[in-house]
Design a protein around this motif. Structure first.
Motif, PDB file in Angstrom:
ATOM      1  N   LYS A  59     116.694 127.609  26.062  1.00  0.00           N
ATOM      2  CA  LYS A  59     115.616 128.463  26.554  1.00  0.00           C
ATOM      3  C   LYS A  59     115.442 128.295  28.060  1.00  0.00           C
ATOM      4  N   LEU A  60     115.011 129.360  28.698  1.00  0.00           N
ATOM      5  CA  LEU A  60     114.617 129.302  30.102  1.00  0.00           C
ATOM      6  C   LEU A  60     113.116 129.090  30.184  1.00  0.00           C
ATOM      7  N   ARG A  61     112.702 128.115  30.980  1.00  0.00           N
ATOM      8  CA  ARG A  61     111.281 127.877  31.191  1.00  0.00           C
ATOM      9  C   ARG A  61     110.954 128.187  32.650  1.00  0.00           C
ATOM     10  N   ILE A  62     110.257 129.297  32.857  1.00  0.00           N
ATOM     11  CA  ILE A  62     109.913 129.713  34.218  1.00  0.00           C
ATOM     12  C   ILE A  62     108.919 128.733  34.831  1.00  0.00           C
ATOM     13  N   VAL A  63     107.972 128.283  34.024  1.00  0.00           N
ATOM     14  CA  VAL A  63     107.046 127.204  34.409  1.00  0.00           C
ATOM     15  C   VAL A  63     107.095 126.155  33.303  1.00  0.00           C
ATOM     16  N   ARG A  64     106.539 125.003  33.576  1.00  0.00           N
ATOM     17  CA  ARG A  64     106.582 123.898  32.611  1.00  0.00           C
ATOM     18  C   ARG A  64     105.883 124.284  31.309  1.00  0.00           C
ATOM     19  N   ASP A  65     106.545 123.944  30.223  1.00  0.00           N
ATOM     20  CA  ASP A  65     105.984 124.237  28.908  1.00  0.00           C
ATOM     21  C   ASP A  65     104.966 123.159  28.537  1.00  0.00           C
ATOM     22  N   ASP A  66     103.694 123.491  28.787  1.00  0.00           N
ATOM     23  CA  ASP A  66     102.626 122.576  28.406  1.00  0.00           C
ATOM     24  C   ASP A  66     101.850 123.117  27.218  1.00  0.00           C
TER      25      ASP A  66
END
Length: 222
Positions: A151-158
């Motif tokens: 997966k691509l995470r554009i911002v941190r997965d919180d």
């Protein structure tokens, strides 16, 4: 510029030998093409050897005046807003489009940029099984990665709303770029050439998508 392309009239002589003038002509012709793609239709050719560069000199004089006055004209006419330079776009977009763009094939240039961004996204994820819309839908979903489905995470997965909103927004943006720009440009026969300014807007959209993908982190299955 006009000195080196000056024609032999009224006692004037070429400043430089033929090879030097020819080299300078290549440069000024690129400037002419930037200012007016139809510049050759305004070129006054001469069969006289000592007046060979007369047409280039006259166009060069006009080009210099246009460049010098451009900034003032835009200010006076209220048209001095920010401008986009194609060369300042993300390299995936511009390098994919450059050669076609410079030859005036704007619609094909945008399509080439889309293909380049798709390929770079596949490379980043290590995937070849899907492409374009399906690739971005899968890569940008908020689901957890699985084997072979990074997966691509554009911002941190919180797990927060901002993360979900950004992922959903970039996914929708990517879908729009490929569905509304890339697909019609590639699959519709007989479409007229895009105006350069409209093509630049489309290329800018793909540039923004490229920046998001390039700056994203890749999350793989643990």
């Amino acid at each position: 510029m006009d000195k080196q392309l000056s024609a032999g009239r009224s006692g004037r002589r070429h400043a430089g030998d033929e090879d030097q003038i020819t080299a300078q002509a290549v440069i000024v012709e690129r400037i002419f093409a930037h200012l007016d793609p139809e510049w050759r239709g305004n070129l006054e050719e001469s069969l006289s050897p000592d007046r060979r560069w007369t047409g280039h000199r006259l166009l060069a004089v006009g080009a210099k005046a246009t460049i010098a006055a451009d900034s003032e004209i835009r200010v006076k006419l209220g048209d001095n807003g920010p401008q986009i330079s194609a060369s300042a776009l993300h390299p995936w977009a511009w390098e994919g489009a450059r050669s076609l763009w410079q030859s005036g094939h704007f619609r094909e240039a945008v399509t080439a940029a889309a293909r380049k961004i798709n390929a770079e996204t596949q490379n980043k994820l290590g995937r070849r099984d899907i492409s374009e819309i399906k690739l971005f839908q899968d890569a940008l979903s908020t689901n957890q990665p699985a084997a072979g489905r990074s997966k691509l995470r554009i911002v941190r997965d919180d797990g927060g709303d901002t993360f979900k909103s950004v992922q959903r927004g970039v996914m929708a943006f990517a879908e729009g770029c490929f569905a509304a720009i890339r697909n019609p440009n590639s699959h519709e026969d007989g479409l007229p050439e895009l105006p350069e300014n409209e093509a630049l807007e489309q290329l800018s959209a793909f540039s923004l998508l490229a920046r998001w993908v390039d700056g994203a982190t890749v999350e793989t299955a643990s």
